[in-house]
Every structure is written in C-alpha cells, then in structure tokens.
Design an enzyme around this catalytic site. Structure first.
Site, PDB file in Angstrom:
ATOM      1  CB  CYS A  49      30.865 -54.838  -1.084  1.00 28.23           C
ATOM      2  SG  CYS A  49      30.851 -56.620  -1.371  1.00 28.23           S
TER       3      CYS A  49
ATOM      4  CG  ASP B 212      32.302 -53.602  -7.935  1.00 23.24           C
ATOM      5  OD1 ASP B 212      32.941 -54.676  -7.950  1.00 23.24           O
ATOM      6  OD2 ASP B 212      31.067 -53.541  -7.965  1.00 23.24           O
TER       7      ASP B 212
ATOM      8  NE  ARG C 235      33.455 -53.839  -3.994  1.00 20.97           N
ATOM      9  CZ  ARG C 235      32.592 -52.848  -4.142  1.00 20.97           C
ATOM     10  NH1 ARG C 235      33.026 -51.604  -4.035  1.00 20.97           N
ATOM     11  NH2 ARG C 235      31.316 -53.081  -4.379  1.00 20.97           N
TER      12      ARG C 235
HETATM   13  P1  4NP Z   1      31.314 -56.832  -4.865  1.00 22.31           P
HETATM   14  O1  4NP Z   1      31.362 -56.854  -6.454  1.00 22.31           O
HETATM   15  O2  4NP Z   1      30.263 -55.787  -4.484  1.00 22.31           O
HETATM   16  O3  4NP Z   1      32.680 -56.396  -4.467  1.00 22.31           O
HETATM   17  O4  4NP Z   1      30.948 -58.211  -4.403  1.00 22.31           O
HETATM   18  C1  4NP Z   1      30.229 -57.076  -7.244  1.00 22.31           C
HETATM   19  C2  4NP Z   1      29.868 -58.353  -7.562  1.00 22.31           C
HETATM   20  C3  4NP Z   1      28.759 -58.592  -8.366  1.00 22.31           C
HETATM   21  C4  4NP Z   1      28.016 -57.515  -8.833  1.00 22.31           C
HETATM   22  C5  4NP Z   1      28.377 -56.234  -8.486  1.00 22.31           C
HETATM   23  C6  4NP Z   1      29.484 -56.013  -7.692  1.00 22.31           C
HETATM   24  N1  4NP Z   1      26.907 -57.737  -9.677  1.00 22.31           N
HETATM   25  O5  4NP Z   1      26.340 -56.756 -10.187  1.00 22.31           O
HETATM   26  O6  4NP Z   1      26.503 -58.880  -9.881  1.00 22.31           O
END
Ligand code: 4NP
Length: 148
Positions: A8, A117, A14
């Site tokens: 991800c 997300d 996720r």
């Molecule tokens: P993930 O969610 O891709 O599901 O782990 C996110 C976690 C942090 C960030 C973006 C998406 N971020 O921009 O820090």
C-alpha cells in the site's frame, strides 16, 4: 513455496492488515506460503501499524502489533511470486518502480475495487469496512493460488 507481498502507500494501515490476515489463514490451513508487506512511501519506515489497524485486527483475532513498516524495493519484485497492490494508485506507483505483473487485491472477489485508504477517514468505522474487504479478498486470493 509461494510468496506474496502486499503493498500500500504507508505500510501502516492496509497492507499490514492484509499480511496479518494472510498469515492467520496460512497458519490455520497449514499452507506453505511466505507473506510480507511494504509501502511505496517512506514516511513511516520503522513504525508499527496504526492504532486503528492494530485494534480492528485484534478484534478479529489477528495480532499485527509487532509488524514494522518498510518501503518496497527492487529486490521485492524478483523475490516475491505475487505482488499485490491495495488500490489503483499503489498499482501505478508499483509500475513506475518497475514491478511487473502486479495484481490488485480487489481483483480477488471484490469486483476489482480499490481498498480505500482509511488513514484519512475519521474514526474507526472505515477500518472495520476495510478489514472486511481485505479479509474477503485475501481469502479468495489464497483459495485461487492454493486450491484450498
Ligand atoms: P496505508 O495508509 O497506505 O494504508 O498504510 C496510509 C498511511 C500513511 C499515509 C498514507 C496512507 N501517509 O501519507 O503518511
């Protein structure tokens, strides 16, 4: 042995859930599959999964609390048999980084939908929805790739 990496953006919400759910099924069904997860971004390297992901996993009997975020790298693209992105932007990022043949998680039993997300949703509810979707797709993926 087969191997799967879930990818991800941050590797804190996720893909840690996908890794944890896959690990649980692999253990229960005694499958010979190695599983991992990573993010395309570098913001959270070394961090534990986000609080809501740890909580929703725990409520479903999955412990992801000891996972640590890492960034995906070129080695992963040759090391893993299956590279699975969680949404369309992950797929675009993976293609830019040179991953060949990556598949989207939603193509396994979820009409090719993105796993949204949940990081930017407010509250816990988004994580419960995301958990259900990831569980459905990971179960289907392991069925298709292991005939379980
Ligand atoms: P993930 O969610 O891709 O599901 O782990 C996110 C976690 C942090 C960030 C973006 C998406 N971020 O921009 O820090």
């Amino acid at each position: 042995m087969k191997s799967i990496i879930f990818v991800c953006l941050g590797n804190i919400c996720r893909s840690p859930l996908a890794e944890g759910i896959a690990r649980k099924i692999i253990l229960e069904k005694n499958l010979d599959i190695k599983v991992d997860s990573a993010g395309t971004g570098d913001w959270h390297i070394g961090d534990a999964p986000c609080e809501h992901s740890i909580k929703v996993a725990a409520q479903n009997g999955v412990d992801i609390s000891t996972q640590k975020s890492r960034q995906v790298n070129q080695n992963d693209f040759t090391k893993y048999d299956l590279i699975i992105g969680l949404d369309e932007s992950n797929m675009t990022n993976l293609a830019k980084l040179g991953a060949k043949g990556a598949l989207k998680l939603g193509s396994f039993g979820c009409n090719n939908e993105d796993v949204p997300d949940p990081y930017f949703f407010d509250g816990f509810e988004g994580f419960e929805k995301v958990y259900t979707m990831i569980e459905t797709c990971v179960t289907q993926l392991l069925k298709e790739h292991n005939h379980i």
